[in-house]
Design a protein around this motif. Structure first.
Motif, PDB file in Angstrom:
ATOM      1  N   SER A  95       1.026  -1.017  -0.012  1.00 57.30           N
ATOM      2  CA  SER A  95       0.178   0.087   0.015  1.00 57.30           C
ATOM      3  C   SER A  95       0.874   1.421  -0.208  1.00 57.30           C
ATOM      4  CB  SER A  95      -0.854  -0.046   1.264  1.00 57.30           C
ATOM      5  OG  SER A  95      -0.073  -0.130   2.368  1.00 57.30           O
ATOM      6  N   HIS A 133     -13.342   1.651   5.313  1.00 53.19           N
ATOM      7  CA  HIS A 133     -13.260   2.567   6.517  1.00 53.19           C
ATOM      8  C   HIS A 133     -14.034   1.888   7.690  1.00 53.19           C
ATOM      9  CE1 HIS A 133     -15.109   5.222   9.613  1.00 53.19           C
ATOM     10  NE2 HIS A 133     -14.062   6.233   9.272  1.00 53.19           N
ATOM     11  N   TYR A 158      -5.776  -6.876  13.533  1.00 56.41           N
ATOM     12  CA  TYR A 158      -6.974  -5.982  13.146  1.00 56.41           C
ATOM     13  C   TYR A 158      -6.671  -4.711  13.756  1.00 56.41           C
ATOM     14  CZ  TYR A 158     -11.184  -3.071  13.178  1.00 56.41           C
ATOM     15  OH  TYR A 158     -12.098  -2.065  13.230  1.00 56.41           O
ATOM     16  N   SER A 202      -9.197   1.750  11.419  1.00 57.51           N
ATOM     17  CA  SER A 202      -8.407   2.595  10.477  1.00 57.51           C
ATOM     18  C   SER A 202      -9.703   3.632   9.792  1.00 57.51           C
ATOM     19  CB  SER A 202      -7.261   2.103   9.712  1.00 57.51           C
ATOM     20  OG  SER A 202      -7.147   2.902   8.783  1.00 57.51           O
ATOM     21  N   ILE A 254      -8.345   2.228   4.608  1.00 56.52           N
ATOM     22  CA  ILE A 254      -7.730   1.115   4.744  1.00 56.52           C
ATOM     23  C   ILE A 254      -7.591   0.712   3.125  1.00 56.52           C
ATOM     24  CG2 ILE A 254      -7.787  -1.437   5.161  1.00 56.52           C
ATOM     25  CD1 ILE A 254      -9.390  -1.021   7.522  1.00 56.52           C
ATOM     26  N   GLY A 299      -4.126  -4.169   2.850  1.00 64.27           N
ATOM     27  CA  GLY A 299      -4.259  -3.899   4.264  1.00 64.27           C
ATOM     28  C   GLY A 299      -5.172  -5.031   5.147  1.00 64.27           C
ATOM     29  N   THR A 300      -5.312  -4.903   6.179  1.00 63.75           N
ATOM     30  CA  THR A 300      -5.791  -5.829   7.112  1.00 63.75           C
ATOM     31  C   THR A 300      -7.206  -5.506   7.387  1.00 63.75           C
ATOM     32  OG1 THR A 300      -3.630  -6.633   8.199  1.00 63.75           O
ATOM     33  CG2 THR A 300      -5.723  -7.228   9.116  1.00 63.75           C
ATOM     34  N   LEU A 301      -8.224  -6.564   7.034  1.00 60.55           N
ATOM     35  CA  LEU A 301      -9.609  -6.270   7.256  1.00 60.55           C
ATOM     36  C   LEU A 301     -10.103  -6.848   8.320  1.00 60.55           C
ATOM     37  CD1 LEU A 301     -10.591  -6.234   3.466  1.00 60.55           C
ATOM     38  CD2 LEU A 301     -10.112  -4.132   4.731  1.00 60.55           C
ATOM     39  N   SER A 353      -8.961 -11.575  11.284  1.00 63.47           N
ATOM     40  CA  SER A 353      -8.277 -10.404  10.530  1.00 63.47           C
ATOM     41  C   SER A 353      -7.737 -11.151   9.233  1.00 63.47           C
ATOM     42  CB  SER A 353      -7.068  -9.959  11.263  1.00 63.47           C
ATOM     43  OG  SER A 353      -6.535 -10.978  11.876  1.00 63.47           O
ATOM     44  N   TRP A 401      -6.351  -8.000   2.816  1.00 64.24           N
ATOM     45  CA  TRP A 401      -6.910  -7.765   1.692  1.00 64.24           C
ATOM     46  C   TRP A 401      -6.438  -7.764   0.203  1.00 64.24           C
ATOM     47  CZ3 TRP A 401      -9.406  -2.082   0.496  1.00 64.24           C
ATOM     48  CH2 TRP A 401     -10.372  -2.104  -0.533  1.00 64.24           C
ATOM     49  N   CYS A 422     -17.406  -3.101   7.155  1.00 65.43           N
ATOM     50  CA  CYS A 422     -16.932  -1.731   7.207  1.00 65.43           C
ATOM     51  C   CYS A 422     -17.821  -0.806   7.517  1.00 65.43           C
ATOM     52  CB  CYS A 422     -16.145  -1.563   5.802  1.00 65.43           C
ATOM     53  SG  CYS A 422     -17.672  -1.330   4.558  1.00 65.43           S
ATOM     54  N   ARG A 424      -4.156   7.762   7.940  1.00 62.35           N
ATOM     55  CA  ARG A 424      -5.098   6.818   8.517  1.00 62.35           C
ATOM     56  C   ARG A 424      -5.966   7.576   9.441  1.00 62.35           C
ATOM     57  NH1 ARG A 424      -3.456   1.382   6.910  1.00 62.35           N
ATOM     58  NH2 ARG A 424      -1.485   1.810   5.880  1.00 62.35           N
TER      59      ARG A 424
END
Length: 331
Positions: free
Chosen positions: A3, A25, A68, A71, A74, A78-80, A100, A103, A149, A288
């Protein structure tokens, strides 16, 4: 792909590949995340009518993935936070687990360093994912998941600039999407009788894969399914995520008992979203903590009941063609 390349690089790449690029988000802390994903075990709303109580989803950071962290910005890789069935996490089938995940799905055939993977797998087109082995395998194994999200960001061309918008599930009147619910008490947000009482999450259908790393830990990775935009959203992009807007849709997408056809029937053009413009600070993925509050309250989208009429006012005006008309908006 890291990223650190920035969203501009990712968007230009996705433009060439006809993919949807968005930023996610999510600000709920793990305890509220578990509450927000509460459910009535076995039978969904039918059991709810029989006075069954809501159960919180279990939260787990998967050892092979980054933990996780809430944030407001994201980006892909990234981590979702992702909702899955319990049996995929060593728990009973009927349990729901929030884990977690990376993505960007790591396909079974990828060898070597993940950072060197050239495939772009953070989206999967719902019209054709069953024709691609990297996505069809997880689907056949019922490795379906729900990406969680508060909402997501998209960009609209305005001359030479791009204006960012925050899109999210329409909220009940008592809640503003920008409310910091982490400061509220549990009794304000959840009960066994009512389940989650806070702002509605935006839930997206996804697929996930697992991969054993060199240290024997398992990495979970996921992709978000996309579809053609409904008439309410074509003004900003011709693609949108596949949204799961009811408890039954979530149940039918996740359940191991659902046939492939039942799962596929959840891919529908939901129209329960609303939106508002946000600060251009969100354009930089390193921001972030960039705010998702509206930059102009008068430009919030109307309530869903008036949305179709509001958008219909512009239908008589022919939108001028742009370079990359069939490509997603670049950031």
């Amino acid at each position: 792909m890291s990223s650190s390349f920035g969203l501009g690089y990712l968007c230009s790449l996705c433009g060439m590949l006809d993919m949807l690029i968005l930023g996610l988000h999510f600000t709920l802390q793990p305890d509220n995340l578990s509450r927000a994903c509460s459910y009535v075990p076995r039978g969904g709303q039918n059991q709810k009518q029989n006075n069954q109580k809501y159960q919180k989803a279990r939260f787990m950071n998967t050892p092979g993935s980054r933990n996780y962290q809430p944030s407001q910005n994201i980006a892909p890789t990234g981590t979702l936070p992702v909702l899955i069935r319990g049996d995929f996490a060593g728990c009973p089938d009927e349990e729901r687990i929030v884990v977690s995940m990376r993505w960007g799905l790591i396909p079974f055939f990828h060898k070597g360093d993940i950072a060197e993977m050239k495939l772009t797998t953070f989206n999967a087109r719902s019209e054709e994912f069953r024709d691609k082995s990297m996505f069809s395998g997880p689907f056949k194994r019922r490795q379906r998941c729900v990406i969680l999200c508060d909402g997501y960001y998209e960009w609209k061309r305005d001359g030479n600039n791009k204006k960012p918008y925050f899109l999210y599930t329409e909220q009940d009147k008592k809640w503003d999407i920008c409310t910091d619910v982490n400061k509220l008490s549990e009794e304000d947000l959840w009960s066994e009788e009512e389940g989650w009482k806070g702002p509605k999450l935006t839930m997206m259908a996804g697929l996930f894969e697992t991969r054993k790393m060199d240290d024997e830990e398992v990495l979970y990775s996921c992709t978000i399914l996309t579809q053609a935009s409904n008439p309410h959203l074509t003004w900003i992009h011709h693609r949108m995520p596949v949204f799961l807007t009811t408890p039954r849709a979530v149940q039918d997408w996740l359940s191991a008992e659902s046939s492939e056809q039942t799962a596929l029937s959840q891919i529908t053009p939901a129209d329960s979203l609303t939106w508002h413009p946000v600060s251009s600070e969100i354009n930089n993925v390193r921001n972030r903590d960039a705010t998702y509050a509206p930059v102009d309250d008068t430009k919030r989208s109307p309530a869903a009941g008036f949305m179709a009429n509001w958008l219909g006012k512009g239908k008589a005006e022919k939108r001028p063609a742009e370079d990359g008309e069939d490509k997603p908006s670049k950031r």
